[in-house]
Design an enzyme around this catalytic site. Structure first.
Site, mmCIF file in Angstrom:
data_model
loop_
_atom_site.group_PDB
_atom_site.id
_atom_site.type_symbol
_atom_site.label_atom_id
_atom_site.label_comp_id
_atom_site.label_asym_id
_atom_site.label_seq_id
_atom_site.Cartn_x
_atom_site.Cartn_y
_atom_site.Cartn_z
ATOM 1 N N THR A 36 44.258 94.330 -40.802
ATOM 2 C CA THR A 36 44.955 95.543 -40.372
ATOM 3 C C THR A 36 46.312 95.544 -41.080
ATOM 4 N N ALA A 83 44.432 90.329 -32.712
ATOM 5 C CA ALA A 83 44.910 91.255 -31.677
ATOM 6 C C ALA A 83 45.830 92.268 -32.305
ATOM 7 N N THR A 125 49.410 85.396 -23.913
ATOM 8 C CA THR A 125 50.855 85.539 -23.988
ATOM 9 C C THR A 125 51.503 85.442 -22.607
ATOM 10 N N ASP A 126 52.773 85.037 -22.594
ATOM 11 C CA ASP A 126 53.497 85.002 -21.320
ATOM 12 C C ASP A 126 53.724 86.407 -20.758
ATOM 13 N N GLU A 127 53.528 87.440 -21.615
ATOM 14 C CA GLU A 127 53.779 88.808 -21.146
ATOM 15 C C GLU A 127 52.806 89.238 -20.054
ATOM 16 N N TYR A 153 50.243 96.857 -24.238
ATOM 17 C CA TYR A 153 49.923 95.602 -24.922
ATOM 18 C C TYR A 153 49.645 94.496 -23.906
ATOM 19 N N SER A 156 46.519 94.941 -21.944
ATOM 20 C CA SER A 156 45.287 94.645 -22.687
ATOM 21 C C SER A 156 45.077 93.137 -22.807
ATOM 22 N N LYS A 157 46.168 92.385 -22.981
ATOM 23 C CA LYS A 157 46.044 90.922 -23.069
ATOM 24 C C LYS A 157 45.623 90.350 -21.707
ATOM 25 N N ASN A 183 57.204 83.523 -30.303
ATOM 26 C CA ASN A 183 57.232 82.621 -31.464
ATOM 27 C C ASN A 183 58.165 83.181 -32.539
ATOM 28 N N LEU A 193 61.486 91.368 -33.664
ATOM 29 C CA LEU A 193 62.952 91.258 -33.617
ATOM 30 C C LEU A 193 63.559 90.378 -34.724
ATOM 31 N N ASN A 252 68.784 88.922 -26.576
ATOM 32 C CA ASN A 252 68.554 89.551 -27.881
ATOM 33 C C ASN A 252 69.849 89.697 -28.670
ATOM 34 N N ASP A 275 66.572 102.402 -25.259
ATOM 35 C CA ASP A 275 65.796 101.223 -24.847
ATOM 36 C C ASP A 275 64.288 101.441 -25.008
HETATM 37 P P1 NAD Z 1 49.940 89.486 -35.831
HETATM 38 O O1 NAD Z 1 50.010 90.931 -35.471
HETATM 39 O O2 NAD Z 1 50.916 88.918 -36.793
HETATM 40 O O3 NAD Z 1 48.476 89.165 -36.425
HETATM 41 C C1 NAD Z 1 47.307 89.689 -35.883
HETATM 42 C C2 NAD Z 1 46.166 89.435 -36.873
HETATM 43 O O4 NAD Z 1 44.949 89.907 -36.261
HETATM 44 C C3 NAD Z 1 46.308 90.183 -38.198
HETATM 45 O O5 NAD Z 1 45.982 89.339 -39.269
HETATM 46 C C4 NAD Z 1 45.296 91.320 -38.089
HETATM 47 O O6 NAD Z 1 44.767 91.746 -39.336
HETATM 48 C C5 NAD Z 1 44.221 90.687 -37.214
HETATM 49 N N1 NAD Z 1 43.429 91.680 -36.473
HETATM 50 C C6 NAD Z 1 43.891 92.722 -35.731
HETATM 51 N N2 NAD Z 1 42.857 93.408 -35.226
HETATM 52 C C7 NAD Z 1 41.729 92.771 -35.638
HETATM 53 C C8 NAD Z 1 40.333 93.002 -35.424
HETATM 54 N N3 NAD Z 1 39.910 94.043 -34.679
HETATM 55 N N4 NAD Z 1 39.447 92.143 -35.961
HETATM 56 C C9 NAD Z 1 39.876 91.096 -36.726
HETATM 57 N N5 NAD Z 1 41.165 90.854 -36.980
HETATM 58 C C10 NAD Z 1 42.079 91.674 -36.438
HETATM 59 O O7 NAD Z 1 49.949 88.710 -34.451
HETATM 60 P P2 NAD Z 1 50.630 87.305 -34.053
HETATM 61 O O8 NAD Z 1 52.041 87.536 -33.694
HETATM 62 O O9 NAD Z 1 50.269 86.295 -35.066
HETATM 63 O O10 NAD Z 1 49.857 87.003 -32.689
HETATM 64 C C11 NAD Z 1 48.600 86.344 -32.713
HETATM 65 C C12 NAD Z 1 48.097 86.204 -31.288
HETATM 66 O O11 NAD Z 1 49.033 85.475 -30.521
HETATM 67 C C13 NAD Z 1 47.911 87.548 -30.571
HETATM 68 O O12 NAD Z 1 46.757 87.466 -29.796
HETATM 69 C C14 NAD Z 1 49.149 87.664 -29.683
HETATM 70 O O13 NAD Z 1 48.848 88.406 -28.522
HETATM 71 C C15 NAD Z 1 49.407 86.208 -29.354
HETATM 72 N N6 NAD Z 1 50.815 85.822 -29.084
HETATM 73 C C16 NAD Z 1 51.802 86.166 -29.957
HETATM 74 C C17 NAD Z 1 53.098 85.721 -29.715
HETATM 75 C C18 NAD Z 1 54.228 86.057 -30.673
HETATM 76 O O14 NAD Z 1 55.387 85.755 -30.367
HETATM 77 N N7 NAD Z 1 53.978 86.627 -31.854
HETATM 78 C C19 NAD Z 1 53.382 84.950 -28.592
HETATM 79 C C20 NAD Z 1 52.337 84.634 -27.703
HETATM 80 C C21 NAD Z 1 51.057 85.073 -27.989
HETATM 81 O O1 DAU Z 2 56.358 86.826 -25.284
HETATM 82 C C1 DAU Z 2 55.324 86.798 -26.216
HETATM 83 C C2 DAU Z 2 55.269 88.118 -26.960
HETATM 84 O O2 DAU Z 2 56.397 88.145 -27.823
HETATM 85 C C3 DAU Z 2 53.973 88.304 -27.735
HETATM 86 O O3 DAU Z 2 52.910 88.394 -26.823
HETATM 87 C C4 DAU Z 2 54.031 89.584 -28.597
HETATM 88 O O4 DAU Z 2 52.864 89.667 -29.391
HETATM 89 C C5 DAU Z 2 55.253 89.490 -29.473
HETATM 90 O O5 DAU Z 2 55.366 90.679 -30.247
HETATM 91 C C6 DAU Z 2 56.515 89.286 -28.643
HETATM 92 O O6 DAU Z 2 56.802 90.460 -27.829
HETATM 93 P P1 DAU Z 2 58.304 90.982 -27.609
HETATM 94 O O7 DAU Z 2 58.233 92.398 -27.217
HETATM 95 O O8 DAU Z 2 59.088 90.060 -26.776
HETATM 96 O O9 DAU Z 2 58.840 90.815 -29.140
HETATM 97 P P2 DAU Z 2 59.674 91.781 -30.104
HETATM 98 O O10 DAU Z 2 60.018 90.974 -31.302
HETATM 99 O O11 DAU Z 2 59.016 93.111 -30.303
HETATM 100 O O12 DAU Z 2 61.011 92.037 -29.270
HETATM 101 C C7 DAU Z 2 61.798 90.958 -28.808
HETATM 102 C C8 DAU Z 2 62.960 91.546 -28.010
HETATM 103 O O13 DAU Z 2 63.826 92.259 -28.911
HETATM 104 C C9 DAU Z 2 62.542 92.564 -26.962
HETATM 105 O O14 DAU Z 2 63.376 92.433 -25.830
HETATM 106 C C10 DAU Z 2 62.774 93.914 -27.632
HETATM 107 C C11 DAU Z 2 63.954 93.632 -28.541
HETATM 108 N N1 DAU Z 2 64.000 94.430 -29.803
HETATM 109 C C12 DAU Z 2 62.908 94.440 -30.596
HETATM 110 C C13 DAU Z 2 62.900 95.154 -31.772
HETATM 111 C C14 DAU Z 2 61.667 95.193 -32.652
HETATM 112 C C15 DAU Z 2 65.172 95.090 -30.158
HETATM 113 O O15 DAU Z 2 66.183 95.051 -29.442
HETATM 114 N N2 DAU Z 2 65.168 95.795 -31.331
HETATM 115 C C16 DAU Z 2 64.071 95.887 -32.149
HETATM 116 O O16 DAU Z 2 64.138 96.576 -33.189
#
Ligand code: NAD
Ligand code: DAU
Length: 344
Positions: A36, A83, A125-127, A153, A156-157, A183, A193, A252, A275
């Site tokens: 994607t 995802a 996720t912790d969300e 989001y 769905s998780k 992460n 962010l 943040n 916000d």
């Molecule tokens: P990301 O958006 O960077 O990567 C998602 C990957 O999934 C992409 O490579 C995309 O092409 C693939 N994908 C999406 N839809 C698909 C489908 N239908 N079939 C096959 N592949 C598909 O996501 P991320 O940040 O690496 O997160 C990975 C997982 O970890 C997710 O499940 C997310 O909910 C979870 N998670 C993320 C964080 C975070 O901080 N990023 C924290 C906790 C949990």
């Molecule tokens: O907690 C785990 C989750 O962390 C994962 O499950 C999600 O996949 C991952 O995207 C992340 O979600 P958050 O919503 O916490 O992450 P994000 O980086 O989108 O935003 C982090 C914080 O920063 C949130 O409070 C929103 C704020 N933010 C984000 C963006 C993109 C801003 O203030 N400005 C911005 O432009």
């Protein structure tokens, strides 16, 4: 061990593939990814030619493709990272989140049952726990905290998590779930962010902080998350949920100021914008269970991890510049173009 990693062309999945190939060179790793907007094949370039690595482009919702791959590879384990992962996008378009995150998970589990696969791991996720108030620093998410979601989001998780636990109980699927906090690290897509602020700061663009920027996230270096999942699939108990987090809570606004400092950019780049709808205030993980049962502890301190991450974005400009010069900019315009700028 032969392991199928879904979503391995994304941020955490790719870091997990690198971890597995480095730490377990005897294993075979197969990456299934739809590619994607968030998936990037160039991320996997350095491992593409390894004899114990294979990449397959497919959708986790495509039953035939998943069935065929499981039949060909007969994996011992499936780890599902695939995802839709960005909260803001789920507010613009919830449907694809239900499709991939819930129905995709169901497809993978049906195929695990059909092929008798020994372990299914759901990366959650912790969300799913919702949020905690800022004035109760004594509260943390444990595995017993009730599910209470805020965004399409996280809903769905959470739906997927409940389905995983139901498949374990009803059909005996040997499944585990990890729920990790935010992460950060290399290959993080610049809509999130930390990489967004690094990329914008380097380009002297405004740094859009949602609201006052007092929301708190619990940051973990991506490699620590990968080690946790590696431990869970090898030694975790089927049917169990494991929280993963390193007690590193930050506001943040403090993260954005730190990035400005590290890059030598002025804080005047910071703009407070409208916000996020339904914005969660605070996440904070209690990782006692994974520490007690599996001996996991985070290894990278935030002060070191953020420096490594900033260094990586400085050294790998073409990776993220390619992203922000393409289709992603349409999303950026939609998300930030019409956002009201708050005074102060
Ligand atoms: P990301 O958006 O960077 O990567 C998602 C990957 O999934 C992409 O490579 C995309 O092409 C693939 N994908 C999406 N839809 C698909 C489908 N239908 N079939 C096959 N592949 C598909 O996501 P991320 O940040 O690496 O997160 C990975 C997982 O970890 C997710 O499940 C997310 O909910 C979870 N998670 C993320 C964080 C975070 O901080 N990023 C924290 C906790 C949990
Ligand atoms: O907690 C785990 C989750 O962390 C994962 O499950 C999600 O996949 C991952 O995207 C992340 O979600 P958050 O919503 O916490 O992450 P994000 O980086 O989108 O935003 C982090 C914080 O920063 C949130 O409070 C929103 C704020 N933010 C984000 C963006 C993109 C801003 O203030 N400005 C911005 O432009």
């Amino acid at each position: 061990m032969k392991i199928i990693v879904t979503g391995g062309a994304g941020f955490i999945g790719s870091n997990f593939i690198f971890h597995m190939l480095r730490e377990h060179p005897e294993d075979r790793v197969i990456c299934l990814d739809k590619l994607t907007y968030a998936g990037n094949l160039s991320t996997l370039e350095s491992v593409m030619d390894r004899p114990n690595f294979r990449f397959v482009r497919a959708d986790i919702c495509d039953r035939e493709a998943v069935d065929q791959l499981f039949h060909e590879e007969k994996p011992d384990a499936v780890v599902n990272f695939a995802a839709e992962s960005h909260v803001d996008r789920s507010i613009l378009n919830p449907g694809i989140f239900l499709q991939t995150n819930v129905l995709g998970t169901q497809t993978l589990m049906d195929m695990c049952l059909r092929h008798g696969i020994g372990r299914y791991h759901q990366v959650s996720t912790d969300e799913v726990y919702g949020d905690l108030p800022l004035d109760r620093p004594d509260l943390f998410f444990t595995e017993e905290t009730p599910i209470h979601t805020s965004s399409p989001y996280s809903a769905s998780k959470a739906g997927a998590d409940l389905l995983v636990l139901a498949y374990h109980r009803t059909f005996g699927l040997p499944a585990t779930i990890s729920r990790c906090s935010n992460n950060y690290g290399p290959y993080h897509f610049p809509e999130k962010l930390i990489p967004l602020m690094i990329a914008n700061a380097l380009n002297d663009k405004p740094l859009p902080v949602y609201g006052e920027g007092k929301n708190v996230r619990d940051w973990l270096y991506v490699e620590d998350h990968c080690r946790a999942i590696d431990l869970i699939i090898r030694r975790g108990r089927a049917g169990e949920v494991y929280n993963v987090g390193g007690h590193n809570e930050m506001r943040n606004i403090d993260i954005v100021r730190l990035i400005c400092r590290e890059l030598g950019k002025p804080e005047s780049l910071i703009v407070h914008v409208e916000d996020r709808k339904g914005h969660d205030m605070r996440y904070a993980i209690d990782p006692t269970k994974i520490h007690r049962e599996l001996g996991w502890l985070p290894e990278t301190k935030f002060a070191d991890g953020i420096q490594k991450t900033i260094r990586w974005y400085l050294d790998n400009r073409q990776w993220w510049e390619k992203i922000i010069s393409g289709e992603y900019m349409n999303y950026y315009e939609k998300m930030y173009g019409s956002r009201e700028i708050l005074p102060g």
